[in-house]
Design a protein around this motif. Sequence first.
Motif, PDB file in Angstrom:
ATOM      1  N   LEU A 280     -62.859  14.082  49.052  1.00  0.00           N
ATOM      2  CA  LEU A 280     -62.280  15.347  49.510  1.00  0.00           C
ATOM      3  C   LEU A 280     -60.765  15.398  49.338  1.00  0.00           C
ATOM      4  O   LEU A 280     -60.137  16.410  49.638  1.00  0.00           O
ATOM      5  CB  LEU A 280     -62.624  15.575  50.985  1.00  0.00           C
ATOM      6  N   GLY A 281     -60.171  14.301  48.890  1.00  0.00           N
ATOM      7  CA  GLY A 281     -58.722  14.249  48.737  1.00  0.00           C
ATOM      8  C   GLY A 281     -57.991  14.019  50.029  1.00  0.00           C
ATOM      9  O   GLY A 281     -56.777  14.255  50.123  1.00  0.00           O
ATOM     10  N   LEU A 282     -58.696  13.539  51.047  1.00  0.00           N
ATOM     11  CA  LEU A 282     -58.097  13.330  52.365  1.00  0.00           C
ATOM     12  C   LEU A 282     -57.873  11.846  52.671  1.00  0.00           C
ATOM     13  O   LEU A 282     -57.434  11.498  53.772  1.00  0.00           O
ATOM     14  CB  LEU A 282     -59.000  13.924  53.453  1.00  0.00           C
TER      15      LEU A 282
ATOM     16  N   GLY B 102     -54.760  10.103  48.533  1.00  0.00           N
ATOM     17  CA  GLY B 102     -54.458  11.505  48.248  1.00  0.00           C
ATOM     18  C   GLY B 102     -55.168  12.002  47.002  1.00  0.00           C
ATOM     19  O   GLY B 102     -56.341  11.701  46.763  1.00  0.00           O
ATOM     20  N   ALA B 103     -54.427  12.778  46.155  1.00  0.00           N
ATOM     21  CA  ALA B 103     -55.007  13.354  44.936  1.00  0.00           C
ATOM     22  C   ALA B 103     -55.427  12.268  43.950  1.00  0.00           C
ATOM     23  O   ALA B 103     -56.449  12.400  43.245  1.00  0.00           O
ATOM     24  CB  ALA B 103     -54.002  14.296  44.275  1.00  0.00           C
ATOM     25  N   THR B 104     -54.665  11.199  43.899  1.00  0.00           N
ATOM     26  CA  THR B 104     -55.010  10.099  42.983  1.00  0.00           C
ATOM     27  C   THR B 104     -56.336   9.465  43.384  1.00  0.00           C
ATOM     28  O   THR B 104     -57.199   9.181  42.539  1.00  0.00           O
ATOM     29  CB  THR B 104     -53.906   9.036  42.987  1.00  0.00           C
TER      30      THR B 104
ATOM     31  N   GLN C 252     -58.683  10.981  45.058  1.00  0.00           N
ATOM     32  CA  GLN C 252     -59.734  11.967  44.815  1.00  0.00           C
ATOM     33  C   GLN C 252     -60.171  11.943  43.344  1.00  0.00           C
ATOM     34  O   GLN C 252     -61.368  11.973  43.043  1.00  0.00           O
ATOM     35  CB  GLN C 252     -59.256  13.363  45.193  1.00  0.00           C
ATOM     36  N   GLN C 253     -59.196  11.884  42.444  1.00  0.00           N
ATOM     37  CA  GLN C 253     -59.536  11.844  41.022  1.00  0.00           C
ATOM     38  C   GLN C 253     -60.310  10.569  40.681  1.00  0.00           C
ATOM     39  O   GLN C 253     -61.261  10.605  39.886  1.00  0.00           O
ATOM     40  CB  GLN C 253     -58.256  11.911  40.174  1.00  0.00           C
TER      41      GLN C 253
ATOM     42  N   ASN D  51     -61.965  10.155  50.410  1.00  0.00           N
ATOM     43  CA  ASN D  51     -61.403  10.073  49.056  1.00  0.00           C
ATOM     44  C   ASN D  51     -61.916  11.203  48.173  1.00  0.00           C
ATOM     45  O   ASN D  51     -61.148  11.820  47.417  1.00  0.00           O
ATOM     46  CB  ASN D  51     -61.747   8.725  48.414  1.00  0.00           C
TER      47      ASN D  51
END
Length: 231
Positions: free
Chosen positions: A71-73, A77-79, A81-82, A69
Amino acid sequence: MPLAAAGIGAAGSILGGITGGKASSAAARAQAQAQQAAIGEQRNEFNTIQANNQPYMQAGTSSLASMLNLLGLGAGGATGQQGAIDALKASPTFTALDQTGTDAILQNAAATGGLRGGNTQSSLYNNRSNLLASVIQQQLGNLGGLVNVGQAGASGTNAAATNTGSAISSILTQGGNTASSGILGGANAFQNTLNSLSQIAGKYFNPQPTLQLPPQISANGFGNTAATGIW
């Protein structure tokens, strides 16, 4: 007398066959029970190892998800990660370090008379940005260490499972051989009984003929009626 001897022989053969068959079966059952106990012990040992490794495996699994999370993986996804970054910003560690850095910058600016200057604002921004990057890297390192711990726990459990499977397979093979030996032992005892009975019956119902020698001729020409032997 032949009938009594045959009866005694038959009884002895039957008793020996029954005793031998029961002994083979009893030995096979005892061995099977011992093997089942050994299998149970193997499973208990594996369950103990699995239970001991479970906390490390759980920590590794959770840490891997958090790392992905961050790392955005991850699945988010991006949500996701944020969300992971925001959680770090709100963490006591980041908050305490940020406050400490901010206090130091403000105190230095006040001492130099630049409290309202642009350099102070830039220093505060850079401090927070650099601190976040540092905390993220540190968090990734911590999570990576826990992932390694979980992987080691999983490897230990897998090795224990493999060893347990091999041991149980070996025990089951031995059990099959033991059962086969018991069956064959009982069958051999029964067959030997039948063979003994057959031999006894053959001697009783088909006795060998006993032949008397012809009477000897004496010197005076009269026969001697005493038998001299058996053919």
